[in-house]
Motif scaffolding. Structure first.
Motif, short mmCIF file in Angstrom:
data_model
loop_
_atom_site.label_atom_id
_atom_site.label_comp_id
_atom_site.label_asym_id
_atom_site.label_seq_id
_atom_site.Cartn_x
_atom_site.Cartn_y
_atom_site.Cartn_z
N LYS A 198 1.86 -5.43 6.11
CA LYS A 198 2.56 -4.54 6.39
C LYS A 198 2.38 -2.98 5.11
CE LYS A 198 4.70 -5.11 10.85
NZ LYS A 198 5.84 -4.63 12.01
N VAL A 199 2.99 -3.31 4.61
CA VAL A 199 3.45 -2.54 3.26
C VAL A 199 2.00 -2.26 2.34
CG1 VAL A 199 4.98 -2.52 0.75
CG2 VAL A 199 5.99 -3.30 3.03
N ASP A 200 1.45 -3.30 2.19
CA ASP A 200 0.03 -2.65 1.64
C ASP A 200 -0.64 -1.58 1.98
OD1 ASP A 200 0.47 -3.79 -1.77
OD2 ASP A 200 1.69 -4.10 -0.49
N LEU A 201 -0.84 -2.65 3.38
CA LEU A 201 -1.90 -1.84 3.48
C LEU A 201 -2.13 -1.49 5.25
CD1 LEU A 201 -5.41 -2.57 5.01
CD2 LEU A 201 -4.57 -4.90 5.21
N GLU A 202 -1.15 -1.51 6.05
CA GLU A 202 -1.06 -1.23 7.51
C GLU A 202 -0.56 0.63 7.30
OE1 GLU A 202 0.70 -4.10 10.57
OE2 GLU A 202 -0.47 -4.90 9.98
N TYR A 203 0.57 0.25 6.28
CA TYR A 203 1.53 1.61 6.13
C TYR A 203 1.02 2.53 5.82
CZ TYR A 203 5.90 -1.33 7.78
OH TYR A 203 6.67 -2.03 8.79
N PRO A 204 -0.57 2.59 4.52
CA PRO A 204 -0.73 3.24 3.93
C PRO A 204 -1.57 3.71 4.74
CG PRO A 204 -0.45 1.63 2.41
CD PRO A 204 0.02 1.08 4.12
N VAL A 205 -3.00 2.99 5.44
CA VAL A 205 -4.45 3.37 6.28
C VAL A 205 -3.10 4.08 7.92
CG1 VAL A 205 -5.34 2.37 7.85
CG2 VAL A 205 -5.17 1.11 6.05
#
Length: 233
Positions: free
Chosen positions: A93-100
């Motif tokens: 969530k932090v390293d992939l979903e939120y930034p995307v």
């Protein structure tokens, strides 16, 4: 959208981390940036005429689309550890979903540049969960179609952190010890790098306004940051 040479607006996600804090400070010192918006869970004890803090629920980021309006550059310093996140799903969530998600929202509002921290060895097909997640992060951001996308891939980051990371601290001691041997050849890729240099390189990269997709290795990040003092104009 601001044109070359005119004032610009930056958005920073991950402003509370080691690199993020130094990035925000650097942006506020830049005359080119007249507005720096940071998206945070809780308000920071930081005030500046150019700084705007937006308190967000990262799971409902679409509710804060107005923060992205007329922005020029989106800087991403979001990152955590599996230990701190509690699970691989929470880490993603932090390293992939939120930034995307942030990149997609920014694209809808016409942003021109994305400058994000990735990692050495980032590869969407890697068997290593961390490297695979970072690689997937890069691939998904590329799909957004933002005209100018930049990924910096630093080695171990040096600097003060809010939380204690035992593994990274041990790695820092090791890399500091062998740093003289890593200054030449392929060793440059593995030298630990101060977070301040990563932040400086990200700002300089943004100000160059190069279109396309660009990836910067560890030694390239250092070279960009150390090539000359970062101008405040």
């Amino acid at each position: 959208m601001n044109l070359l040479g005119q004032t610009r607006k930056a958005i920073v996600i991950g402003a509370t981390g080691m690199v993020g804090q130094q990035l925000v400070t650097g942006l506020l010192e830049q005359h080119s940036y007249t507005e720096v918006v940071i998206l945070v869970r809780e308000s920071l004890k930081l005030t500046h005429p150019k700084l705007i803090q937006v308190i967000v629920n990262w799971d409902e980021l679409e509710k804060y689309e107005s923060a992205f309006h007329q922005a020029d550059d989106l800087f991403c310093c979001l990152g955590t550890t599996i230990k701190k996140a509690g699970s691989q799903a929470a880490f993603r969530k932090v390293d992939l979903e939120y930034p995307v998600t942030a990149a997609k929202i920014a694209k809808r509002h016409g942003i021109k540049q994305f400058i994000g921290i990735s990692s050495m060895g980032a590869n969407a097909k890697s068997r290593v969960f961390y490297s695979r997640t970072k690689g997937q992060f890069e691939e998904e951001v590329k799909k957004t179609g933002i005209p100018s996308i930049h990924f910096v891939r630093p080695s171990l980051l040096l600097g003060d952190r809010k939380e204690h990371r035992t593994g990274e601290k041990m790695g820092e001691v090791f890399l500091r010890l062998f740093d003289p041997l890593l200054k030449l050849g392929k060793g440059r890729q593995f030298r630990a790098i101060p977070g301040s240099l990563v932040a400086a390189a990200m700002i300089r990269i943004a100000l160059q306004e190069q279109k396309g997709i660009h990836i910067y290795s560890n030694h390239e990040i250092r070279e960009i940051a150390e090539s000359q003092p970062l101008s405040q104009k």
